[in-house]
Design a protein around this motif. Sequence first.
Motif, PDB file in Angstrom:
ATOM      1  N   SER A 140     -12.293   3.976 -11.018  1.00 43.85           N
ATOM      2  CA  SER A 140     -10.962   5.161 -11.044  1.00 43.85           C
ATOM      3  C   SER A 140     -11.370   5.915 -10.013  1.00 43.85           C
ATOM      4  N   LYS A 141     -12.333   6.730 -10.637  1.00 47.44           N
ATOM      5  CA  LYS A 141     -12.533   8.277  -9.640  1.00 47.44           C
ATOM      6  C   LYS A 141     -13.242   8.590  -8.185  1.00 47.44           C
ATOM      7  N   ARG A 142     -13.608   6.699  -7.513  1.00 51.18           N
ATOM      8  CA  ARG A 142     -13.993   6.948  -6.096  1.00 51.18           C
ATOM      9  C   ARG A 142     -13.029   6.685  -5.039  1.00 51.18           C
ATOM     10  N   LEU A 143     -11.594   6.368  -5.952  1.00 51.64           N
ATOM     11  CA  LEU A 143     -10.936   5.435  -5.049  1.00 51.64           C
ATOM     12  C   LEU A 143     -10.507   6.042  -3.333  1.00 51.64           C
ATOM     13  N   GLY A 144     -10.903   7.846  -3.533  1.00 50.03           N
ATOM     14  CA  GLY A 144     -10.390   8.816  -2.693  1.00 50.03           C
ATOM     15  C   GLY A 144     -10.665   8.882  -1.023  1.00 50.03           C
ATOM     16  N   GLU A 145     -12.448   7.968  -1.109  1.00 53.78           N
ATOM     17  CA  GLU A 145     -13.232   7.777  -0.375  1.00 53.78           C
ATOM     18  C   GLU A 145     -12.669   6.448   0.408  1.00 53.78           C
ATOM     19  N   ASP A 146     -12.848   5.261  -0.730  1.00 58.90           N
ATOM     20  CA  ASP A 146     -11.495   3.961   0.323  1.00 58.90           C
ATOM     21  C   ASP A 146     -10.514   4.327   1.177  1.00 58.90           C
ATOM     22  N   HIS A 147     -10.024   5.398   0.831  1.00 58.40           N
ATOM     23  CA  HIS A 147      -8.687   5.565   1.679  1.00 58.40           C
ATOM     24  C   HIS A 147      -8.627   6.607   2.505  1.00 58.40           C
ATOM     25  N   ASN A 152      -5.058   4.380  -7.821  1.00 61.76           N
ATOM     26  CA  ASN A 152      -4.743   4.257  -5.838  1.00 61.76           C
ATOM     27  C   ASN A 152      -3.648   5.258  -5.854  1.00 61.76           C
ATOM     28  N   ALA A 153      -2.816   4.921  -6.255  1.00 65.63           N
ATOM     29  CA  ALA A 153      -0.864   6.179  -6.283  1.00 65.63           C
ATOM     30  C   ALA A 153      -1.176   7.443  -6.922  1.00 65.63           C
ATOM     31  N   ALA A 154      -2.207   7.582  -7.545  1.00 69.83           N
ATOM     32  CA  ALA A 154      -2.438   8.711  -8.746  1.00 69.83           C
ATOM     33  C   ALA A 154      -3.351   9.427  -7.431  1.00 69.83           C
ATOM     34  N   THR A 155      -4.312   8.615  -7.435  1.00 68.60           N
ATOM     35  CA  THR A 155      -5.456   9.347  -6.101  1.00 68.60           C
ATOM     36  C   THR A 155      -4.497  10.088  -4.978  1.00 68.60           C
ATOM     37  N   VAL A 156      -3.496   9.144  -4.203  1.00 72.85           N
ATOM     38  CA  VAL A 156      -2.723  10.059  -2.856  1.00 72.85           C
ATOM     39  C   VAL A 156      -1.778  10.874  -3.399  1.00 72.85           C
ATOM     40  N   LEU A 157      -1.621  10.730  -4.803  1.00 78.58           N
ATOM     41  CA  LEU A 157       0.186  12.008  -5.119  1.00 78.58           C
ATOM     42  C   LEU A 157      -0.999  13.182  -5.758  1.00 78.58           C
ATOM     43  N   VAL A 176      -2.878   9.588 -14.488  1.00 77.41           N
ATOM     44  CA  VAL A 176      -2.225   8.563 -14.409  1.00 77.41           C
ATOM     45  C   VAL A 176      -1.692   8.586 -15.295  1.00 77.41           C
ATOM     46  N   LYS A 177      -1.347   9.486 -16.325  1.00 74.85           N
ATOM     47  CA  LYS A 177      -1.315   9.711 -17.366  1.00 74.85           C
ATOM     48  C   LYS A 177       0.690  10.002 -17.701  1.00 74.85           C
ATOM     49  N   GLU A 178       0.257  11.179 -16.708  1.00 74.68           N
ATOM     50  CA  GLU A 178       1.548  11.731 -16.406  1.00 74.68           C
ATOM     51  C   GLU A 178       2.456  10.211 -15.352  1.00 74.68           C
ATOM     52  N   MET A 179       2.044   9.567 -15.124  1.00 78.39           N
ATOM     53  CA  MET A 179       3.089   8.637 -13.885  1.00 78.39           C
ATOM     54  C   MET A 179       3.119   8.051 -15.529  1.00 78.39           C
ATOM     55  N   ALA A 180       2.794   7.439 -16.106  1.00 78.25           N
ATOM     56  CA  ALA A 180       2.667   6.273 -17.423  1.00 78.25           C
ATOM     57  C   ALA A 180       3.884   6.263 -18.170  1.00 78.25           C
ATOM     58  N   GLN A 181       4.240   8.611 -18.851  1.00 78.63           N
ATOM     59  CA  GLN A 181       5.107   8.701 -19.033  1.00 78.63           C
ATOM     60  C   GLN A 181       6.855   8.631 -18.910  1.00 78.63           C
ATOM     61  N   TYR A 182       6.278   8.005 -17.594  1.00 79.69           N
ATOM     62  CA  TYR A 182       8.008   7.523 -17.430  1.00 79.69           C
ATOM     63  C   TYR A 182       8.152   5.811 -17.138  1.00 79.69           C
ATOM     64  N   THR A 183       7.242   4.742 -17.429  1.00 79.65           N
ATOM     65  CA  THR A 183       7.341   3.766 -17.804  1.00 79.65           C
ATOM     66  C   THR A 183       7.368   2.821 -19.676  1.00 79.65           C
ATOM     67  N   ASP A 184       7.699   2.166 -19.524  1.00 82.32           N
ATOM     68  CA  ASP A 184       7.463   1.475 -21.495  1.00 82.32           C
ATOM     69  C   ASP A 184       5.971   1.038 -21.509  1.00 82.32           C
ATOM     70  N   GLY A 225       0.890  -1.358   0.283  1.00 83.03           N
ATOM     71  CA  GLY A 225      -0.168  -0.168   0.145  1.00 83.03           C
ATOM     72  C   GLY A 225       1.082   1.083  -0.283  1.00 83.03           C
ATOM     73  N   GLN A 226       1.984   1.255  -0.229  1.00 85.67           N
ATOM     74  CA  GLN A 226       3.002   2.627  -0.344  1.00 85.67           C
ATOM     75  C   GLN A 226       2.957   2.561  -1.913  1.00 85.67           C
ATOM     76  N   VAL A 227       3.135   4.403  -1.846  1.00 85.39           N
ATOM     77  CA  VAL A 227       3.303   4.889  -3.185  1.00 85.39           C
ATOM     78  C   VAL A 227       4.322   5.901  -3.701  1.00 85.39           C
ATOM     79  N   ARG A 228       4.997   5.034  -4.517  1.00 91.84           N
ATOM     80  CA  ARG A 228       6.071   5.455  -5.656  1.00 91.84           C
ATOM     81  C   ARG A 228       5.362   7.294  -6.060  1.00 91.84           C
ATOM     82  N   THR A 229       6.917   8.259  -5.318  1.00 93.65           N
ATOM     83  CA  THR A 229       6.014   9.706  -6.520  1.00 93.65           C
ATOM     84  C   THR A 229       6.314   9.593  -7.437  1.00 93.65           C
TER      85      THR A 229
END
Length: 344
Positions: free
Chosen positions: A252-259, A178-183, A187-195, A147-151
């Motif tokens: 994907s938009k409601r995960l903040g509620e779970d957090h 979940n990670a994108a919600t925390v940050l 998700v596109k911003e995160m995915a740009q740093y992956t192949d 459950g830990q998020v990488r920046t």
Amino acid sequence: MINGKIDLRSDTVTVPTDEMRQAMFTAVVGDDVYGDDATANELEAIAAEMFGKEAALFVPSGTMSNQLAVFTHVVRGEEVILPDNCHIVGHEAGAAAIIAGAQIRTVQNVAGEMPLEIIERYIRKDISDIHVPRTALISYENADSDGQVRTVEYMKNVKALADKYDIPVHVDGARIFNAATVLGVDVKEMAQYTDTMSICMSKGLCAPVGSILVGSKEFIDKARRKRKILGGGMRQIGFLAAAGKIALLEMSKRLGEDHANAKYMVERLQEVKGITVYPERQQISMVFFELGTYPLTSDELVSYMAENNVIINGQDNGMMRYVTHNYVSKEEIDVVVDLMLAKQ
Ligand SMILES: Cc1ncc(COP(=O)(O)O)c(C=O)c1O
């Protein structure tokens, strides 16, 4: 509640919502191996667009998504650099060795992540020596199984390092939303740093089945062939893709509620005498605590909860984990904590 019980074992226990069931019932389907399933095609197009990649592939599970990534990136005998506690290493039954014939080179996490200097040290630089395997892939999770998020900064740094040595990066994004919600990022911003990235729809997003692998068109074409090798060429999968579309676009938009509910659970659990709660470890929907001097053992607590229609897992390496999701309300958290208080 799910089927009359409060289930805190994992976000994988979530069942399809009413809207998903309706969409599945009316889905337009076809033979996906012929490329004829309009709903699956639509889901893959949505996922590719969402993650800013050229293409996407629907697969039955997060495990298959990760394994297809390894199988497609790596040639037999080549190496993958991974965190030692990640799902691919510890929870996929050795599949990377069986399917891709990959050699796994694990890095011990420091503060939850592979240190960049260790990754760089582990990359094989001179493969002209016939003894030395080639590093073919770097992979890590976001959010990870703890459950830990990488920046985004970390993701950017790993990609820059990988690019320096021309090595692709695969992110196990089973819980990327979940990670994108925390940050608070797209998700596109995160995915740009992956192949490539694998994204699970059957965890906190409530779809009944399915994961998506995203990447370049060339990569996904190869992965589609490899999915066939694994027996993962499915036919009328539009029924599943219909739920997947709702997972990606809406759930994907409601995960903040779970957090937020997980944070509430941390606060309430701190009322229970004897246990040690780890508030700093609660970033997404996962709450961690140790039983300490609490009067019940892990097994006794599991049985006691079960008698009261609450399903939990026992401790793992001394740690208890409760997970919130779409079917756990604040009131149900109160029920669980009150049950624990009654035994203290
Ligand atoms: C981080 C991570 N990756 C991959 C998976 C595998 O997903 P599946 O159970 O769909 O194979 C899981 C499952 O919980 C996970 O936690």
